[in-house]
Design a protein around this motif. Structure first.
Motif, PDB file in Angstrom:
ATOM      1  N   PRO A   5      26.448 -50.253 115.482  1.00  0.00           N
ATOM      2  CA  PRO A   5      26.013 -49.285 114.464  1.00  0.00           C
ATOM      3  C   PRO A   5      26.084 -49.887 113.055  1.00  0.00           C
ATOM      4  CG  PRO A   5      27.620 -48.311 115.973  1.00  0.00           C
ATOM      5  CD  PRO A   5      27.604 -49.786 116.241  1.00  0.00           C
ATOM      6  N   LYS A   6      25.199 -49.390 112.185  1.00  0.00           N
ATOM      7  CA  LYS A   6      25.216 -49.865 110.806  1.00  0.00           C
ATOM      8  C   LYS A   6      26.479 -49.385 110.116  1.00  0.00           C
ATOM      9  CE  LYS A   6      20.190 -50.048 110.339  1.00  0.00           C
ATOM     10  NZ  LYS A   6      18.989 -49.572 109.613  1.00  0.00           N
ATOM     11  N   SER A   7      27.022 -50.218 109.256  1.00  0.00           N
ATOM     12  CA  SER A   7      28.280 -49.887 108.578  1.00  0.00           C
ATOM     13  C   SER A   7      28.038 -49.018 107.344  1.00  0.00           C
ATOM     14  CB  SER A   7      29.007 -51.168 108.158  1.00  0.00           C
ATOM     15  OG  SER A   7      28.199 -51.934 107.268  1.00  0.00           O
ATOM     16  N   TRP A   8      29.059 -48.268 106.961  1.00  0.00           N
ATOM     17  CA  TRP A   8      29.028 -47.448 105.746  1.00  0.00           C
ATOM     18  C   TRP A   8      28.914 -48.351 104.524  1.00  0.00           C
ATOM     19  CZ3 TRP A   8      32.061 -47.428 101.403  1.00  0.00           C
ATOM     20  CH2 TRP A   8      31.943 -46.320 100.547  1.00  0.00           C
ATOM     21  N   LYS A   9      28.124 -47.938 103.537  1.00  0.00           N
ATOM     22  CA  LYS A   9      27.955 -48.741 102.318  1.00  0.00           C
ATOM     23  C   LYS A   9      28.019 -47.847 101.091  1.00  0.00           C
ATOM     24  CE  LYS A   9      25.212 -52.473 104.355  1.00  0.00           C
ATOM     25  NZ  LYS A   9      25.559 -52.085 105.739  1.00  0.00           N
ATOM     26  N   PRO A  10      28.697 -48.285 100.039  1.00  0.00           N
ATOM     27  CA  PRO A  10      28.720 -47.508  98.788  1.00  0.00           C
ATOM     28  C   PRO A  10      27.326 -47.472  98.171  1.00  0.00           C
ATOM     29  CG  PRO A  10      29.755 -49.649  98.465  1.00  0.00           C
ATOM     30  CD  PRO A  10      29.482 -49.524  99.927  1.00  0.00           C
ATOM     31  N   PHE A  11      27.102 -46.496  97.266  1.00  0.00           N
ATOM     32  CA  PHE A  11      25.768 -46.308  96.686  1.00  0.00           C
ATOM     33  C   PHE A  11      25.263 -47.554  95.950  1.00  0.00           C
ATOM     34  CE2 PHE A  11      27.469 -41.894  96.873  1.00  0.00           C
ATOM     35  CZ  PHE A  11      26.563 -41.406  97.791  1.00  0.00           C
ATOM     36  N   GLY A  12      26.152 -48.232  95.257  1.00  0.00           N
ATOM     37  CA  GLY A  12      25.738 -49.436  94.539  1.00  0.00           C
ATOM     38  C   GLY A  12      25.222 -50.506  95.473  1.00  0.00           C
ATOM     39  N   GLU A  13      25.883 -50.652  96.619  1.00  0.00           N
ATOM     40  CA  GLU A  13      25.462 -51.652  97.597  1.00  0.00           C
ATOM     41  C   GLU A  13      24.135 -51.239  98.243  1.00  0.00           C
ATOM     42  OE1 GLU A  13      27.239 -53.810 101.608  1.00  0.00           O
ATOM     43  OE2 GLU A  13      28.621 -52.944 100.121  1.00  0.00           O
ATOM     44  N   LEU A  35      20.224 -41.663  94.770  1.00  0.00           N
ATOM     45  CA  LEU A  35      20.821 -41.951  96.064  1.00  0.00           C
ATOM     46  C   LEU A  35      22.009 -41.033  96.333  1.00  0.00           C
ATOM     47  CD1 LEU A  35      20.727 -45.868  96.078  1.00  0.00           C
ATOM     48  CD2 LEU A  35      19.402 -44.343  97.549  1.00  0.00           C
ATOM     49  N   GLN A  36      22.777 -40.731  95.279  1.00  0.00           N
ATOM     50  CA  GLN A  36      23.938 -39.849  95.419  1.00  0.00           C
ATOM     51  C   GLN A  36      23.530 -38.403  95.680  1.00  0.00           C
ATOM     52  OE1 GLN A  36      25.748 -40.699  91.623  1.00  0.00           O
ATOM     53  NE2 GLN A  36      27.117 -42.256  92.464  1.00  0.00           N
TER      54      GLN A  36
END
Length: 321
Positions: A5-13, A35-36
C-alpha cells in the motif's frame, strides 16, 4: 502478490511529488491549502486528464494507451482547481434542476395513484405484475417481489423520519401515510423505481406530460437522472464522467442525433427538455450557458467541453434558446 500500500505523506510532500511530475505550481502555499481542504485523492480526478498518454503493449501484443504519472507540458495546478470549481458549480446546478423534476414527478405519481387508493404505494394491485407479483429468483431480492423490496426501503425511510412532525401526526392519528404525504419521505431513487413499476397506462399518462413517447422511455430518463443526482449529491466528478445508467439516444431532431448518451451533456439536455414542461419561465438554461463560459481555458489544451459531450454550436439549438 498483493502490492505494498502507498504510504501516508504530509501535504508538503504531496505537492512536491506533483511538481516533480511536471505540474506547474505558481503559489505553493495556496496549492498546499487546496490539498488540505479538498484532498489529494479528490483532486486527482481533476488532474487525471492533464497526465500524459503513453503507449503500452499488453498480453497478446495488443496496443493500448494509459496515463503516465508525468503531466503534459504546460499543465498548471491552478487549472486543476479551476476545473474542480467548475465541476462543483455544475453539480449544484444539476441538483437545482433535479429537485424541481423530482417534486413535479412526485406530485404526478401521488395524484394519479392516490385517486385509485390513498395508500396506493402499499397496494400491490396498483402496480404492474412484474413489479408487484413476480417473485425474484436470485440476487438481493431473492424470494421477494420488487414492490416488497421497495416497501422495505420505504419503511426504513419512514422510520428515520418518524420524529418529523407531519410523519408523527399521520402515524399517530391514522396509522399510515396517504401517498401524497408518503412522497415526502421518498428519495429520488425510490420515486424512480416506483414509477417504473406502475401500470403501462398510468406511466403513459404521466410520460405524455413530459414529452416522452411512452412510460418506459420516461422511466429510463428518470433512472439516468437519478444516476446524475447521486453523482452530484455525493460530490463526485460530473463534468466528464462516463454515465453508467444510460437512456436510449433521442432522434427528435438532428441536434439530438449528434449527442452521445454516454456523456453528461446528453443528460443536461434531458433536464432542460423536462424543465421546459415543468417550469417554462425558468432561467436555468441561461444559468447553464453562463456557467459553460467559466470552463477553464488551459495552457496545455488537454481538457475541453467536448469531453463533456458538447457538440459545436450547441447554443444555437432551439432547446437552449
Amino acid at each position: 502478490m498483493t502490492p505494498t500500500p502507498k504510504s501516508w505523506k504530509p501535504f508538503g510532500e504531496q505537492l512536491e511529488i506533483l511538481m516533480e511530475r511536471g505540474l506547474q505550481v505558481d503559489d505553493c502555499e495556496a496549492a498546499k491549502s487546496y490539498l488540505q481542504r479538498i484532498g489529494y485523492y479528490r483532486l486527482s480526478g481533476y488532474w487525471y486528464p492533464f497526465r500524459q498518454l503513453e503507449r503500452q503493449q499488453g498480453d497478446g501484443g495488443k496496443i493500448s494507451d494509459r496515463r503516465s504519472n508525468v503531466f503534459v507540458a504546460g499543465s498548471h495546478f491552478r487549472e486543476v482547481v479551476q476545473l474542480y470549481v467548475f465541476d462543483k458549480k455544475l453539480r449544484l446546478l444539476a441538483l437545482d434542476a433535479l429537485e424541481r423534476i423530482e417534486m413535479a414527478l412526485r406530485v404526478d405519481i401521488a395524484h394519479l395513484l392516490g385517486k385509485q387508493d390513498i395508500h396506493a404505494h402499499e397496494n400491490p394491485n396498483c402496480f404492474h405484475g412484474h413489479f408487484s407479483k413476480q417473485i425474484q429468483r436470485k440476487g438481493y431480492a431473492k424470494g421477494k417481489t420488487w414492490h416488497q423490496v421497495w416497501l422495505e426501503r420505504y419503511q426504513q425511510n419512514l422510520h428515520r423520519a418518524r420524529r418529523e412532525p407531519f410523519v408523527e401526526h399521520y402515524l399517530k392519528k391514522y396509522g399510515q401515510l396517504p401517498i401524497w404525504v408518503a412522497v415526502e419521505v421518498w428519495d429520488f431513487g425510490m420515486m424512480s423505481k416506483l414509477y417504473a413499476g406502475m401500470k403501462p397506462a398510468d406511466k403513459g399518462r404521466i410520460a405524455a406530460k413530459y414529452g416522452a413517447t411512452d412510460g418506459g422511455t420516461l422511466a429510463e430518463w428518470v433512472r439516468s437522472l437519478n444516476f446524475i443526482r447521486n453523482v452530484s449529491a455525493h460530490h463526485s466528478r460530473l463534468w466528464n464522467i462516463n454515465v453508467l445508467e444510460r437512456s436510449a439516444p433521442l432522434v427528435d431532431d438532428s441536434y439530438w442525433q449528434t449527442l452521445s448518451n454516454a456523456r453528461p451533456f446528453f443528460y443536461f439536455c434531458l433536464i432542460q427538455k423536462l424543465l421546459r414542461n415543468i417550469c417554462p419561465n425558468s432561467t436555468w438554461a441561461q444559468r447553464f450557458q453562463a456557467l459553460v463560459q467559466e470552463f477553464p481555458a488551459t495552457v496545455s489544451g488537454t481538457v475541453s467541453l467536448q469531453d463533456m459531450g458538447m457538440p459545436e454550436s450547441w447554443e444555437t439549438w432551439e432547446l437552449w434558446r
